[in-house]
Design a protein around this motif. Structure first.
Motif, mmCIF file in Angstrom:
data_model
loop_
_atom_site.group_PDB
_atom_site.id
_atom_site.type_symbol
_atom_site.label_atom_id
_atom_site.label_comp_id
_atom_site.label_asym_id
_atom_site.label_seq_id
_atom_site.Cartn_x
_atom_site.Cartn_y
_atom_site.Cartn_z
ATOM 1 N N CYS A 44 -2.334 3.627 -3.019
ATOM 2 C CA CYS A 44 -1.865 3.296 -3.101
ATOM 3 C C CYS A 44 -1.725 2.099 -4.205
ATOM 4 O O CYS A 44 -0.814 2.073 -5.620
ATOM 5 C CB CYS A 44 -0.311 2.194 -2.181
ATOM 6 N N VAL A 45 -2.140 1.020 -4.174
ATOM 7 C CA VAL A 45 -2.355 -0.273 -5.923
ATOM 8 C C VAL A 45 -2.529 0.546 -6.606
ATOM 9 O O VAL A 45 -2.623 0.660 -8.116
ATOM 10 C CB VAL A 45 -2.767 -1.175 -4.833
ATOM 11 N N ALA A 46 -4.126 1.024 -6.706
ATOM 12 C CA ALA A 46 -5.337 1.839 -7.038
ATOM 13 C C ALA A 46 -4.386 2.334 -8.467
ATOM 14 O O ALA A 46 -3.640 2.841 -9.646
ATOM 15 C CB ALA A 46 -6.018 2.512 -6.911
ATOM 16 N N ALA A 47 -2.992 3.828 -7.355
ATOM 17 C CA ALA A 47 -2.196 5.016 -8.415
ATOM 18 C C ALA A 47 -1.305 4.209 -8.689
ATOM 19 O O ALA A 47 -0.617 4.484 -10.255
ATOM 20 C CB ALA A 47 -1.897 5.857 -7.137
ATOM 21 N N ASP A 72 3.992 5.176 1.823
ATOM 22 C CA ASP A 72 3.924 5.460 2.997
ATOM 23 C C ASP A 72 3.596 6.270 3.740
ATOM 24 O O ASP A 72 3.552 5.875 5.398
ATOM 25 C CB ASP A 72 5.096 7.546 2.854
ATOM 26 N N ARG A 73 2.621 5.852 4.262
ATOM 27 C CA ARG A 73 1.423 6.385 4.759
ATOM 28 C C ARG A 73 0.960 4.873 5.575
ATOM 29 O O ARG A 73 0.898 5.095 6.989
ATOM 30 C CB ARG A 73 0.414 6.996 3.890
ATOM 31 N N VAL A 74 1.337 3.888 4.582
ATOM 32 C CA VAL A 74 0.428 2.722 5.378
ATOM 33 C C VAL A 74 1.515 2.472 6.158
ATOM 34 O O VAL A 74 1.034 1.784 7.227
ATOM 35 C CB VAL A 74 0.505 1.675 4.256
ATOM 36 N N ALA A 75 3.372 1.943 5.186
ATOM 37 C CA ALA A 75 3.925 1.955 6.497
ATOM 38 C C ALA A 75 4.114 0.587 8.094
ATOM 39 O O ALA A 75 3.921 0.796 9.021
ATOM 40 C CB ALA A 75 4.349 3.287 7.083
ATOM 41 N N ASP A 76 3.437 0.122 6.641
ATOM 42 C CA ASP A 76 3.893 -1.658 7.279
ATOM 43 C C ASP A 76 3.800 -2.714 6.503
ATOM 44 O O ASP A 76 3.844 -2.205 5.801
ATOM 45 C CB ASP A 76 2.077 -1.949 8.400
ATOM 46 N N ASP A 77 3.865 -4.491 7.087
ATOM 47 C CA ASP A 77 4.597 -4.931 6.206
ATOM 48 C C ASP A 77 3.074 -5.410 4.618
ATOM 49 O O ASP A 77 4.145 -5.854 3.540
ATOM 50 C CB ASP A 77 3.651 -6.565 6.967
ATOM 51 N N HIS A 83 8.613 -1.033 -2.217
ATOM 52 C CA HIS A 83 9.377 0.760 -2.505
ATOM 53 C C HIS A 83 10.577 0.076 -3.206
ATOM 54 O O HIS A 83 11.021 1.704 -3.416
ATOM 55 C CB HIS A 83 9.676 0.585 -0.421
ATOM 56 N N ALA A 84 10.822 -0.692 -3.669
ATOM 57 C CA ALA A 84 11.968 -0.843 -4.490
ATOM 58 C C ALA A 84 11.025 -1.029 -6.078
ATOM 59 O O ALA A 84 11.780 0.463 -6.214
ATOM 60 C CB ALA A 84 12.471 -1.882 -4.327
ATOM 61 N N SER A 85 9.987 -1.089 -5.950
ATOM 62 C CA SER A 85 9.241 -0.720 -7.345
ATOM 63 C C SER A 85 9.327 0.168 -7.150
ATOM 64 O O SER A 85 8.763 1.047 -8.818
ATOM 65 C CB SER A 85 8.543 -1.980 -7.524
#
Length: 211
Positions: A44-47, A72-77, A83-85
């Motif tokens: 997610c970070v790299a993408a 969405d797959r990580v789905a934790d804190d 998500h806003a960004s």
């Protein structure tokens, strides 16, 4: 984000290269980060950073979608504040591709996640960008008020702008936001800060059902 994470470190190096104008090096570092990702969080970070260095709007949308899917797959804190960004980036990508309905849907989702972010300049910048996106994808677009604000900007009417711009730029369409904007407009009107024709035009804005 954990600064000791190897993927995060590569992305930080990429951002440094980007700041120095070394676009090719930045892209290579972000690609290495993607190829080094060991889980959905790191991917997610790299993408997210890879999406910044794509040659076409279609590829930018692809990488922003990849980033959102991984979050969405990580789905934790760890990704709660992302998500806003992420939805803002998706909205902009869709807007660049002339997909107004999809863009607006993501602007609305971005607005719904703003409360996940702590107060400060970062969330303010996201809010203003989301509010601008909601205005530009509105049907119909706001007319009289937008015209008035454009006139104040053109002549540098700082008194009116100081009161109205913060709530206007941050207006996400909620009842609270609309009340804040209407209050500011009433203050400008009551203070008789405007030329006579604009005073009358602002009165008509305030008298409209949407005000």
């Amino acid at each position: 984000m954990n600064p000791e994470n190897p993927v995060v470190q590569l992305c930080a190096q990429g951002m440094q290269a980007e700041a120095e104008g070394r676009e090719t090096d930045a892209h290579a570092l972000f690609r290495r980060a993607w190829e080094s990702a060991a889980d959905d969080y790191e991917a997610c970070v790299a993408a997210h950073y890879l999406a910044r260095h794509q040659p076409t709007p279609e590829e930018t949308l692809h990488w922003n979608q990849e980033c959102l899917d991984r979050a969405d797959r990580v789905a934790d804190d760890r990704v709660k504040g992302f998500h806003a960004s992420l939805h803002l980036n998706m909205a902009k990508a869709h807007q660049d591709l002339h997909h107004p309905d999809q863009a607006r849907a993501h602007y609305e989702r971005a607005a719904a996640h703003l409360d996940d972010l702590p107060p400060g300049p970062y969330v303010d910048a996201i809010r203003f960008a989301v509010a601008d996106g909601l205005r530009t994808t509105a049907t119909p677009a706001e007319g009289p008020l937008t015209d008035l604000i454009s006139r104040w900007c053109a002549r540098g009417d700082l008194r009116a702008l100081a009161l109205v711009l913060p709530p206007y730029l941050g207006d996400l369409g909620t009842d609270e936001d609309r009340t804040r904007l209407t209050t500011a407009l009433h203050m400008v009107h009551a203070g008789r800060l405007l030329p006579r024709d604009e005073q009358r035009a602002l009165g008509r804005v305030l008298a409209s059902p949407a005000a």
